[in-house]
Design an enzyme around this catalytic site. Structure first.
Site, PDB file in Angstrom:
ATOM      1  N   ASP A 138     -32.530   3.675   0.799  1.00 33.48           N
ATOM      2  CA  ASP A 138     -33.041   4.469  -0.579  1.00 33.48           C
ATOM      3  C   ASP A 138     -32.090   5.348  -0.734  1.00 33.48           C
ATOM      4  O   ASP A 138     -31.932   5.979  -1.721  1.00 33.48           O
ATOM      5  CB  ASP A 138     -34.275   5.522   0.036  1.00 33.48           C
ATOM      6  CG  ASP A 138     -35.462   4.699   0.308  1.00 33.48           C
ATOM      7  OD1 ASP A 138     -35.849   3.527  -0.343  1.00 33.48           O
ATOM      8  OD2 ASP A 138     -36.511   4.670   1.056  1.00 33.48           O
TER       9      ASP A 138
ATOM     10  N   ASP B  96     -40.500   6.329  -3.178  1.00 32.56           N
ATOM     11  CA  ASP B  96     -40.553   4.970  -2.318  1.00 32.56           C
ATOM     12  C   ASP B  96     -41.967   4.654  -1.880  1.00 32.56           C
ATOM     13  O   ASP B  96     -42.703   5.552  -1.687  1.00 32.56           O
ATOM     14  CB  ASP B  96     -39.354   4.901  -1.305  1.00 32.56           C
ATOM     15  CG  ASP B  96     -39.239   3.705  -0.484  1.00 32.56           C
ATOM     16  OD1 ASP B  96     -39.154   2.535  -0.946  1.00 32.56           O
ATOM     17  OD2 ASP B  96     -39.476   3.855   0.700  1.00 32.56           O
TER      18      ASP B  96
ATOM     19  N   CYS C  33       0.746  -1.181  -0.013  1.00 36.65           N
ATOM     20  CA  CYS C  33       0.006   0.021   0.132  1.00 36.65           C
ATOM     21  C   CYS C  33       0.935   1.307   0.036  1.00 36.65           C
ATOM     22  O   CYS C  33       0.804   2.257  -0.862  1.00 36.65           O
ATOM     23  CB  CYS C  33      -0.908   0.054   1.381  1.00 36.65           C
ATOM     24  SG  CYS C  33      -2.130  -1.455   1.368  1.00 36.65           S
TER      25      CYS C  33
END
Length: 811
Positions: A704, A488, A19
């Site tokens: 959502d 929704d 990394c």
């Protein structure tokens, strides 16, 4: 040799030596990085940058690190800026902050005199930011707490305006006398004596700010005023010196009156701007200073800052709740109108959530504090309103580009006016200079700088009073172009409080319905899903004791599974059961019948070694449409907007609700959509729109959030208990603080009203300069008239913005 700058930046996400190597490689490719070393032990990078381009280079480093799969933390900083007077000042402060390494997303607001920016952690400390602003010619301080009341105003400058007017009045009297044939011209000495303190004492602020701008190679309104009035004053001295004993026509009155009028305009503007802060002042007033706690059986009163989560807060009738919490004892009605826009008091009882700032009605309440301080709902609302007011609408970017060249263009126009009248006119160079002064004085970049932010400040406050919280100013501008609104279903168009209406068990459960409820409630005991609560409540109502589930696990978009009494059970949708291979002809027919009636259906199945899971039972749930759902759908259709229902429920349940609330085309009902696929539905809806049209998504839950982020405008709706999911609030541009679908219609109407007012203000700001400057150049306006017009231009823009506060959304 170019100046070098060293930065120590934290890096997140590194876990190994590879990394570190990847981060170093990514940083090394960034132009402007002279040296770079990444330390895996401290998770940081040490950079040496070329000082001339350190700002852009630091941002390029952050982008390169992010592209490599890692991150550099950022933080938001808000500064109070002193000394800004026009749009040109805004641009200069922004440029100064952009040069500070690690800063981005800089937004300077003339209406609030604030700057908001993002900075990379470890890149620039507060002192660097303040120094950059000071070098640009302004004062600055760090705003530590956005929810705290602003510092006291330095004092009302009304006395300065009155004193300047008193000294200027005798200079204006000759102009009045000329109208009636009287000659009241004062001697030159008295004109000089009256004009000098007005110009150099009361008008000193214009000279100081103008000189600071000039020293930094820029221009602003102060430089225009200072240059114009100095020219009139200097011309008067020159004419007086040529005829010291006579009565030459001097222009001391022009210099003094212009300063007085501009001071008067700035005073009116400041008063009007303070009125635009009424929304935040009203929210701050909702927070009491003290709280009454129950400790060791006794009541004690402590400052609000000392309240901790878990404390029991006592709220008497008529008092405001000092913090968010859950009602432990008592029943009452709470007035939440200033928080949510709900006009009627809301009943609250033990177990209900309550929000700080609401007014307690008739009963004594004992509330367990859950969130306090900056984490409370009221503080979050205040922070979001403050943030929205500090940000710029996209249309402001065009204004900023114009403002950047405005002052140089005005000086060029004044120079051409001087040369034109001096070389080709018959009135002489003195008259030419006065016409040039008129051009300098009438030009007003203030109105351009205030047109958008003043309107947004009033508009965001107005929206908050109606229960619409604006997180992103861009959402307000885009909302007016919405052509499709996707809703929704559960909790958004329905009450979100489904109840168990049917339950049938197979022969595999000898205990029948009671055993079915006991097993289902065991799996759902720790879930906050509306259907899970319905199962648990039904079990409690029927006296069924839930079994104990072992490590229940949610399966995204499908259901939940876990071990109960050693049996691996799955509880979820028909789609999931089909995937698992659950077969039961009788239950399948029953599930289809219930779905056709609009019921939400859940199956309970048991895993069987070496075979497909077997069905144990079927549960059916019913929910009710919200009272405002049908009215909202009808109102949106009247506005010419297409309404789409997006639900993870079965098609029968989705279509039953759609018919109930006024859908006529079932093609606009998207059922059995997994949470991860809702964003794809939004993308498909956008593809079918004409250029410039937008898609809005309305939802209330974590599932959502992807769709709210994917939509052009996301609207997060509060839950039935008065709170909105934090993830939804942070993802959506607008939050509806009441669970009322009609707020979507009001948000649309407010957006149109706000953007219309912004366009009006920008039109008049541009038109004022487009018309006024040529009139002054052609000698049709005196400096006094030009000064009056300039003073009133910014006042008119702010006043027009304040008129927006009277807007009431239809219905």
């Amino acid at each position: 040799m170019a100046e070098l700058l060293t930065l120590q930046l934290p890096i997140t996400g590194m876990t190994c030596a590879s990394c570190v190597a990847r981060v170093e490689k990514a940083i090394a490719k960034v132009p402007g990085v002279q040296q770079a070393s990444v330390n895996g032990a401290t998770d940081s990078a040490r950079l040496v940058l070329d000082g001339a381009s350190a700002g852009p280079t630091a941002q390029a480093v952050a982008a390169a690190v992010a592209k490599a799969g890692y991150g550099i933390p950022t933080e938001t900083v808000r500064l109070q800026i002193d000394g800004m007077t026009c749009a040109s000042c805004v641009g200069r402060v922004e440029k100064a902050l952009e040069r500070v390494p690690g800063t981005s997303a800089i937004s300077v607001n003339l209406a609030t005199n604030t700057a908001q920016l993002q900075r990379l952690a470890g890149s620039a400390d507060d002192a660097s930011l303040l120094a950059a602003v000071v070098r640009a010619g302004y004062g600055a301080s760090v705003v530590a707490d956005a929810t705290a009341a602003p510092a006291a105003h330095r004092g009302d400058d009304g006395w300065r305006v009155a004193a300047a007017a008193a000294l200027s009045a005798p200079l204006v009297l000759p102009m009045v006398g000329d109208l009636i044939g009287a000659h009241w011209m004062l001697p030159a000495f008295w004109q000089w004596l009256l004009a000098t303190p007005v110009l150099f004492y009361f008008g000193a602020r214009f000279f100081k700010a103008g000189w600071a701008a000039l020293r930094n190679g820029a221009g602003n309104m102060d430089l225009l005023v200072a240059t114009g009035t100095s020219a009139a004053y200097g011309l008067s001295l020159a004419l007086w010196a040529q005829d010291p004993d006579g009565m030459p026509h001097l222009y001391f009155e022009s210099a003094a009156v212009v300063i007085t009028l501009v001071l008067f305009g700035k005073w009116l503007e400041a008063r009007a701007k303070r009125r635009t802060l009424v929304a935040l002042d009203g929210l701050r007033a909702l927070r009491p200073d003290v709280a009454r706690l129950r400790r060791d059986g006794a009541e004690v009163t402590v400052p609000l800052a000392q309240v901790q989560p878990g404390d029991t807060v006592l709220v008497r009738p008529g008092e405001r709740l000092p913090t968010d919490g859950i009602v432990l004892e008592g029943r009452s009605h709470l007035d939440e109108s200033l928080l949510t826009g709900e006009s009627l008091p809301v009943a609250r009882q033990p177990g209900d959530r309550v929000t700080g700032g609401a007014i307690n009605g008739e009963g004594l309440l004992a509330v367990q504090a859950t969130t306090v301080g900056a984490a409370s709902m009221l503080s979050q609302i205040m922070q979001m309103v403050e943030s929205a007011q500090a940000k710029k609408a996209p249309i402001q970017q065009t204004v900023d580009k114009v403002a950047a060249v405005f002052v140089p263009a005005v000086f060029a126009a004044a120079g051409l006016t001087l040369l034109g009248w001096g070389l080709f006119g018959d009135a002489g160079w003195a008259t030419a200079l006065i016409h040039a002064v008129s051009v300098l004085v009438i030009a007003c970049p203030c109105a351009l700088g205030l047109a958008t932010p003043a309107t947004l400040m009033v508009g965001t406050g107005l929206a908050a009073r109606h229960g619409i919280l604006v997180r992103d100013a861009q959402a307000l501008e885009l909302m007016r172009d919405v052509a499709v609104v996707a809703f929704d279903k559960t909790g958004t168009l329905t009450e979100g409080r489904p109840t168990l209406v049917e339950a049938t068990a197979t022969a595999a459960l000898p205990g029948g319905r009671a055993e079915l409820l006991a097993l289902a409630a065991a799996l759902q005991a720790g879930s906050e899903h509306p259907l899970a609560r319905a199962v648990v409540q039904a079990a409690q109502a029927e006296g069924v004791t839930p079994r104990q589930a072992d490590t229940p696990r949610a399966v995204a978009g499908r259901g939940i599974e876990g071990r109960v009494d050693g049996r691996l059970l799955q509880l979820g949708s028909s789609v999931w059961m089909a995937e698992l291979g659950v077969l039961d002809a009788g239950l399948q027919a029953q599930a289809q019948a219930w779905a056709a009636q609009g019921r939400s259906v859940a199956w309970l199945a048991e895993a069987v070694a070496g075979a497909a899971p077997r069905a144990l039972g079927l549960l059916a749930f019913g929910d009710h449409a919200k009272p405002g759902a049908a009215a909202a759908v009808a109102a949106l259709k009247r506005e010419g907007i297409r309404v789409v229902l997006v639900s993870g429920d079965n098609r029968g349940a989705a279509e039953a609700l759609a018919r109930q609330i006024g859908f006529t085309d079932m093609a606009d009902v998207r059922a059995e959509v997994l949470p991860g696929d809702k964003a794809k539905v939004i993308a498909a809806l956008r593809n079918g729109l004409a250029p410039g049209q937008r898609v809005a998504m309305v939802g209330d839950g974590v599932n959502d959030a992807p769709a709210l982020a994917a939509a052009d405008v996301g609207l997060a709706m509060a839950h039935a208990d008065g709170g909105a999911t934090d993830v939804a609030m942070q993802t959506a541009g607008l939050t509806l603080l009441r669970g009322d679908p009609l707020l979507v219609v009001q948000a649309l109407q407010l957006s149109r009203a706000i953007t219309q007012r912004i366009r009006q203000n920008l039109f008049w700001a541009f038109a004022y300069n487009v018309v006024g400057i040529p009139l002054a150049a052609f000698g049709l306006l005196s400096p006094v008239v030009a000064g009056a017009a300039m003073a009133l231009s910014s006042v008119s823009v702010v006043s027009n913005a304040l008129l927006l506060g009277r807007f009431k959304p239809p219905g």
